[in-house]
Scaffold this active site. Structure first.
Site, PDB file in Angstrom:
ATOM      1  N   CYS A  48       0.835  -1.207   0.000  1.00 12.00           N
ATOM      2  CA  CYS A  48       0.000   0.000   0.000  1.00 12.00           C
ATOM      3  C   CYS A  48       0.872   1.261   0.000  1.00 12.00           C
ATOM      4  CB  CYS A  48      -0.904   0.006   1.241  1.00 12.00           C
ATOM      5  SG  CYS A  48      -2.028   1.418   1.238  1.00 12.00           S
ATOM      6  N   CYS A  50       0.023   4.289   0.672  1.00 13.87           N
ATOM      7  CA  CYS A  50      -0.490   5.394   1.485  1.00 13.87           C
ATOM      8  C   CYS A  50      -0.062   5.305   2.946  1.00 13.87           C
ATOM      9  CB  CYS A  50      -2.010   5.445   1.390  1.00 13.87           C
ATOM     10  SG  CYS A  50      -2.579   5.418  -0.316  1.00 13.87           S
ATOM     11  N   CYS A  68      -1.894  -4.948  -1.165  1.00 15.15           N
ATOM     12  CA  CYS A  68      -3.206  -4.617  -1.731  1.00 15.15           C
ATOM     13  C   CYS A  68      -3.851  -5.858  -2.362  1.00 15.15           C
ATOM     14  CB  CYS A  68      -3.030  -3.545  -2.809  1.00 15.15           C
ATOM     15  SG  CYS A  68      -4.582  -2.773  -3.271  1.00 15.15           S
ATOM     16  N   CYS A  70      -5.466  -4.813   1.100  1.00 13.66           N
ATOM     17  CA  CYS A  70      -4.997  -4.976   2.473  1.00 13.66           C
ATOM     18  C   CYS A  70      -6.059  -5.626   3.377  1.00 13.66           C
ATOM     19  CB  CYS A  70      -4.623  -3.607   3.030  1.00 13.66           C
ATOM     20  SG  CYS A  70      -6.018  -2.472   3.070  1.00 13.66           S
ATOM     21  N   CYS A  79     -10.909   1.399   2.251  1.00 14.94           N
ATOM     22  CA  CYS A  79      -9.654   1.696   1.554  1.00 14.94           C
ATOM     23  C   CYS A  79      -9.241   3.130   1.871  1.00 14.94           C
ATOM     24  CB  CYS A  79      -9.826   1.515   0.049  1.00 14.94           C
ATOM     25  SG  CYS A  79      -8.409   2.098  -0.903  1.00 14.94           S
TER      26      CYS A  79
HETATM   27 FE1  SF4 Z   1      -4.007   0.631   0.151  1.00 11.26          FE
HETATM   28 FE2  SF4 Z   1      -6.589   0.645  -0.487  1.00 11.26          FE
HETATM   29 FE3  SF4 Z   1      -5.029  -1.261  -1.446  1.00 11.26          FE
HETATM   30 FE4  SF4 Z   1      -5.661  -1.173   1.155  1.00 11.26          FE
HETATM   31  S1  SF4 Z   1      -7.049  -1.541  -0.537  1.00 11.26           S
HETATM   32  S2  SF4 Z   1      -3.650  -1.577   0.263  1.00 11.26           S
HETATM   33  S3  SF4 Z   1      -5.734   1.005   1.559  1.00 11.26           S
HETATM   34  S4  SF4 Z   1      -4.856   0.889  -1.904  1.00 11.26           S
END
Ligand code: SF4
Length: 122
Positions: A48, A50, A68, A70, A79
């Site tokens: 991820c 972020c 991802c 996650c 998310c």
């Molecule tokens: Fe990141 Fe969203 Fe992927 Fe989770 S689902 S790893 S928060 S991009």
């Protein structure tokens, strides 16, 4: 196939599987996709983009939590990167624990497709 193409393909499939869509601001979606592709190139896994990790390699060896999609996405359909969201561009928060920061940030955002996408819920 380039990492970017692989991630795009995966994201398209996951939108369908989870009943979510991309953010109405396409720049947001593209940034996250590029971040995931960059991590694929760097460490070979879609970590991820972020979160901050002191050591990305150590993080993927530690756990699959932030690969991802996650654990939060699989369990709560939340998310925090806003890659998998509602038509309004909001992350789904209705399944989050009440004290989760996502609830505080967005309030209760209902899941428009409750029959789809929560891998760990049942
Ligand atoms: Fe990141 Fe969203 Fe992927 Fe989770 S689902 S790893 S928060 S991009």
């Amino acid at each position: 196939m380039s990492s970017l193409d692989k991630i795009k393909k995966y994201v398209n499939k996951y939108w369908e599987k989870s009943g979510t869509v991309g953010h109405p601001d396409e720049k947001i979606t593209l940034n996250v996709i590029q971040g995931l592709a960059q991590n694929m190139d760097e460490i070979g896994r879609p970590l991820c983009p972020c979160n901050f990790y002191p050591d990305k390699q150590a993080e993927v060896e530690r756990s699959r939590e932030w690969l991802c999609a996650c654990d939060e996405m699989k369990k709560y359909k939340f998310c925090h990167c806003l890659l998998f969201v509602t038509e309004e561009g909001l992350p789904i928060t209705e399944y989050l624990p009440e004290d989760h920061y996502g609830r505080q940030a967005y309030g209760v955002v209902k899941d428009p497709t409750p029959d789809k996408g929560r891998e760990k819920a049942r």
